[in-house]
Write a protein that holds these residues in place. Structure first.
Motif, PDB file in Angstrom:
ATOM      1  N   PRO A  67       0.508  12.535 -10.357  1.00 22.80           N
ATOM      2  CA  PRO A  67       0.409  13.347  -9.131  1.00 22.80           C
ATOM      3  C   PRO A  67      -0.343  14.657  -9.309  1.00 22.80           C
ATOM      4  O   PRO A  67      -0.606  15.345  -8.331  1.00 22.80           O
ATOM      5  N   GLN A  80      -0.012  16.684  -5.924  1.00 23.98           N
ATOM      6  CA  GLN A  80      -0.536  16.163  -4.674  1.00 23.98           C
ATOM      7  C   GLN A  80       0.545  15.640  -3.738  1.00 23.98           C
ATOM      8  O   GLN A  80       0.399  15.703  -2.520  1.00 23.98           O
ATOM      9  N   ASP A  81       1.667  15.132  -4.279  1.00 27.97           N
ATOM     10  CA  ASP A  81       2.669  14.545  -3.397  1.00 27.97           C
ATOM     11  C   ASP A  81       3.641  15.572  -2.829  1.00 27.97           C
ATOM     12  O   ASP A  81       4.318  15.314  -1.834  1.00 27.97           O
ATOM     13  N   THR A  82       3.742  16.767  -3.440  1.00 27.91           N
ATOM     14  CA  THR A  82       4.653  17.799  -2.923  1.00 27.91           C
ATOM     15  C   THR A  82       3.930  19.070  -2.501  1.00 27.91           C
ATOM     16  O   THR A  82       4.513  19.907  -1.807  1.00 27.91           O
ATOM     17  N   MET A 358      -2.293   7.050  -4.016  1.00 27.60           N
ATOM     18  CA  MET A 358      -1.443   8.235  -3.942  1.00 27.60           C
ATOM     19  C   MET A 358      -0.101   7.894  -3.304  1.00 27.60           C
ATOM     20  O   MET A 358       0.951   8.347  -3.748  1.00 27.60           O
ATOM     21  N   TYR A 359      -0.124   7.071  -2.256  1.00 25.65           N
ATOM     22  CA  TYR A 359       1.118   6.678  -1.586  1.00 25.65           C
ATOM     23  C   TYR A 359       2.009   5.877  -2.537  1.00 25.65           C
ATOM     24  O   TYR A 359       3.221   6.096  -2.617  1.00 25.65           O
ATOM     25  N   GLY A 362       4.020   7.958  -4.867  1.00 24.98           N
ATOM     26  CA  GLY A 362       5.028   8.842  -4.284  1.00 24.98           C
ATOM     27  C   GLY A 362       6.313   8.118  -3.970  1.00 24.98           C
ATOM     28  O   GLY A 362       6.678   7.122  -4.618  1.00 24.98           O
ATOM     29  N   GLN A 369       1.004  12.779   2.711  1.00 20.59           N
ATOM     30  CA  GLN A 369       0.713  14.208   2.675  1.00 20.59           C
ATOM     31  C   GLN A 369      -0.705  14.430   2.188  1.00 20.59           C
ATOM     32  O   GLN A 369      -1.101  13.910   1.143  1.00 20.59           O
ATOM     33  N   LYS A 380       8.710  12.998   5.942  1.00 18.63           N
ATOM     34  CA  LYS A 380       8.806  12.964   4.486  1.00 18.63           C
ATOM     35  C   LYS A 380      10.270  12.929   4.052  1.00 18.63           C
ATOM     36  O   LYS A 380      11.101  13.679   4.551  1.00 18.63           O
TER      37      LYS A 380
END
Length: 522
Positions: A67, A80-82, A358-359, A362, A369, A380
Motif C-alpha cells: 500500500p 494509498q488505502d488509508t 489497489m482494491y 485493501g 479511495q 469505507k
C-alpha cells in the motif's frame, strides 16, 4: 558515525571521494525514526538515481509494503488505502558500521517475534560487540538498560526484566559516493512541513528538547550529590514519548505522572449523553461486508477514458498511454491492461487494472479511495475485531472545559483469532490495555465528535490489528489513525487536555476515513 544531511529537496549526498552507507527511515507517531530494510533502501536508491523528485513504489520490492509509496520531492511516505502520510529521511553511516556490514540487531517481544532496534542503537550495540566488550550500558543514550553479550540479553536495570536479543546477517545497505550537506530535518522546499499538524503530535515533538534538558540537569545534580546517574537519569520510556519500543516500560522518576482517570464515580452518576440514544454499541463479525466483485467496484466509480493523457499512473508509475504495470501480474476478465478510467468525483485517472490491484490489496468492502487526493467512494469499512464501545456523561470537568461535564468513552476488545481480513489469518492476536478510557467535553462539538466516533466504530475503523509502534509487538490491536484523548486531568503525553484544536483535528481525521459531518442526520 555520520549524521544526516539535507539538500534542496531533502536528499543528502556524502562528500566527494568519501563513501557512506545510506539508510532510509520513516517517522512513527512517537517521533522515532524506524529504518526500512536493506532491500527496500536499495530499491529507493535505484529510483533516486533515475529521478530525484520521483515516486517509489515500495510494493515492488516487499509485498507487505504494497500500500505504500514514497514521494521523493516532499520526502513523505503515503499509504494509498488509508491516506496516511509520514515523513521519511535519508541517513548516513560509516561503511564499517552495522548497516554497512549487513548486521541487524533485534530484540524479542512478548509474543516471541523479533523487532529490529532503531539504527543508531543498533550501530552502538555493534560497535561494543566488535570491541569484545562483555556488556553495554545504554545509560549514556538515556536508557536504563544493560546489554549482556555473553547471555545475549537486555536487562531493565530497574525492574530486572530480561529480554533476549540476537544478531543476524542480512543484505548490506547501499554504499554511495558524493557530498553530504550539513544537516537534514523534515522535508524541505515548497512542500515542506512537520510530520503531523495535530495538537498532540506537535506537543510530543516540541517538548522533547525541554524534557531532555530537565533530565540532564537532574543528572548533574545527582553527580554532585554522589548519586547514581545510571539508575536515575532517564528519558521517558513509557512508550508515550519519542523512544524506541524495545526500551519501553520504565517511567522516569523525575517526570510528573499523568492523570489518566477521573476521581471515583458511583454507577448512579453515569448519565446518557444528551441527544444520543443508548449507552453501548457492539461490533460483531456479521458487520463485515464481503462479496464485492473488484471489477464491478472499479467500474461503479470510474468513467472509461478513450484517449489517455500523457501522464503517469501514480499507482504503477507507468504512463497512462502505456499498459498497466500490473500486466502479467494481475489478470481480470473484461479489464485490459491498457484501459484507463477517471474517478467520478475528483477526476483523477488511473489504469483500471491498477485500481483493481489497489482494491484487492485493501479491505475489499465495496469502497474505493483515490490514492492522490484521498476522496472516498462508497462507505469505507475497516478490519476492527469484535468488541464493545460504551459512552456516558460523568460529573467532572476536563482542563480547559470548566463549564462542561465530560463524556467518557470505554472501548473493550478481547484477544482472539485473526480472520482472512487480518495480516495473519488463523493466528492469535493480543489486545493490550483494554478497556481503554477516552474523554470528550460534553458540549455541542464534543457530542458531534461522539456521534461520528460511534459511526466509525460501527464501520470498524477505530482499531485494527497490526504492530504496535509503542511496544513493537506484532499481531496486536492498535489504534487506526483516529486520535483519542486518554488522559483525563493532564496533558503530559500529548494525549490529554487542554488542547483547543483537538476537536477540529479529530473531525478532520474522521472525515479522512469517510466519516464526515455530512453523514449526520439533522
Amino acid at each position: 558515525m555520520a549524521r544526516p544531511g539535507s539538500g534542496l529537496n531533502g536528499l543528502g549526498y556524502p562528500p566527494q571521494n568519501l563513501a557512506r552507507v545510506v539508510v532510509w527511515e520513516w517517522m512513527n507517531e512517537h517521533g522515532r525514526w524506524r529504518p526500512y530494510t536493506a532491500a527496500v533502501c536499495h530499491h529507493i536508491e535505484n529510483v533516486l538515481k533515475g529521478d530525484a523528485r520521483g515516486t517509489v513504489v515500495l510494493g515492488q520490492v516487499d509485498a507487505q509494503l504494497a500500500p505504500y509509496i514514497i514521494d521523493l520531492q516532499s520526502m513523505h511516505q503515503f499509504r494509498q488505502d488509508t491516506g496516511t502520510m509520514r515523513p521519511v529521511q535519508r541517513n548516513f553511516y560509516e561503511p564499517s558500521s552495522a548497516p554497512g556490514k549487513g548486521v541487524v540487531w533485534e530484540w524479542e517481544n512478548d509474543n516471541g517475534s523479533w523487532t529490529p532496534y532503531d539504527m543508531e542503537i543498533s550501530v552502538t550495540i555493534q560497535n561494543a560487540y566488535e570491541k569484545q566488550h562483555p556488556w553495554l550500558d545504554l545509560t549514556s543514550l538515556g536508557f536504563c538498560y544493560l546489554i549482556d553479550f555473553n547471555s545475549m540479553s537486555q536487562t531493565n536495570r530497574q525492574s530486572q526484566r530480561k529480554r533476549r536479543l540476537r544478531r543476524r546477517m542480512d543484505l548490506a545497505y547501499p554504499l554511495i559516493m558524493g557530498s553530504i550537506p550539513k544537516s537534514q530535518s523534515w522535508p524541505v522546499g515548497a512542500s515542506s512541513g512537520q510530520p503531523c499538524s495535530c495538537q498532540q503530535c506537535i506537543l510530543v515533538n516540541s517538548t522533547r528538547a525541554a524534557s531532555n534538558a530537565i533530565l540532564a540537569s537532574q543528572r548533574r545534580k545527582l553527580h554532585g550529590q554522589g548519586g547514581n546517574a545510571g539508575a536515575t537519569g532517564l528519558k521517558n520510556l513509557t512508550g508515550s514519548g519519542p523512544v524506541h519500543p524495545a526500551l519501553a516500560g520504565t517511567v522516569c522518576p523525575f517526570s510528573p505522572k499523568p492523570i489518566l482517570h477521573p476521581p471515583p464515580i458511583n454507577k448512579s452518576d453515569l448519565k446518557p449523553v444528551p441527544g444520543i440514544n443508548g449507552m453501548r454499541r457492539k461490533t460483531k463479525k456479521k458487520h463485515l461486508r464481503r462479496g464485492k466483485n473488484p471489477e464491478d467496484v472499479v467500474r461503479r466509480y470510474t468513467d472509461k477514458i478513450k484517449a489517455a493523457p500523457d501522464e503517469d499512473c501514480t499507482i504503477c508509475m507507468e504512463r497512462l498511454s502505456m499498459a498497466s504495470g500490473y500486466e502479467g501480474v494481475l489478470q481480470h476478465r473484461g479489464i485490459k491492461p491498457e484501459l484507463v478510467g477517471k474517478l467520478g468525483k475528483c477526476g483523477h485517472m488511473y489504469h483500471l487494472l491498477c485500481l483493481v490491484a489497489m482494491y484487492n490489496n485493501g479491505n475489499k468492502d465495496g469502497s474505493l479511495q483515490c490514492p492522490t487526493c484521498k476522496t472516498i467512494y462508497g462507505e469505507k469499512t475497516g478490519t476492527q475485531p469484535p468488541g464493545k464501545m460504551e459512552y456516558h456523561v460523568i460529573p467532572h470537568c476536563l482542563p480547559g472545559y470548566s463549564d462542561s461535564k465530560t463524556i467518557r468513552i470505554v472501548y473493550d476488545i478481547p484477544a482472539g483469532i485473526q480472520t482472512n481480513e487480518h495480516p495473519n489469518p488463523g493466528k492469535k492476536f493480543s489486545a493490550r490495555g483494554f478497556p481503554r478510557h477516552c474523554y470528550l467535553p460534553d458540549n455541542d462539538k464534543g457530542r458531534k465528535v461522539l456521534k461520528l466516533l460511534i459511526m466509525a466504530w460501527d464501520r470498524r475503523l477505530i482499531f485494527t490489528i497490526g504492530t504496535s509502534s509503542t511496544t513493537g509487538e506484532s499481531d496486536t490491536v492498535v489504534w487506526n489513525e483516529i486520535h483519542h484523548k486518554t488522559e483525563f486531568g493532564s496533558n503530559l503525553t500529548g494525549h490529554g487536555y487542554p488542547d483547543p484544536n483537538y476537536l477540529d483535528n479529530v473531525l478532520t481525521e474522521l472525515a479522512a476515513q469517510g466519516v464526515g459531518e455530512d453523514n449526520l442526520k439533522d
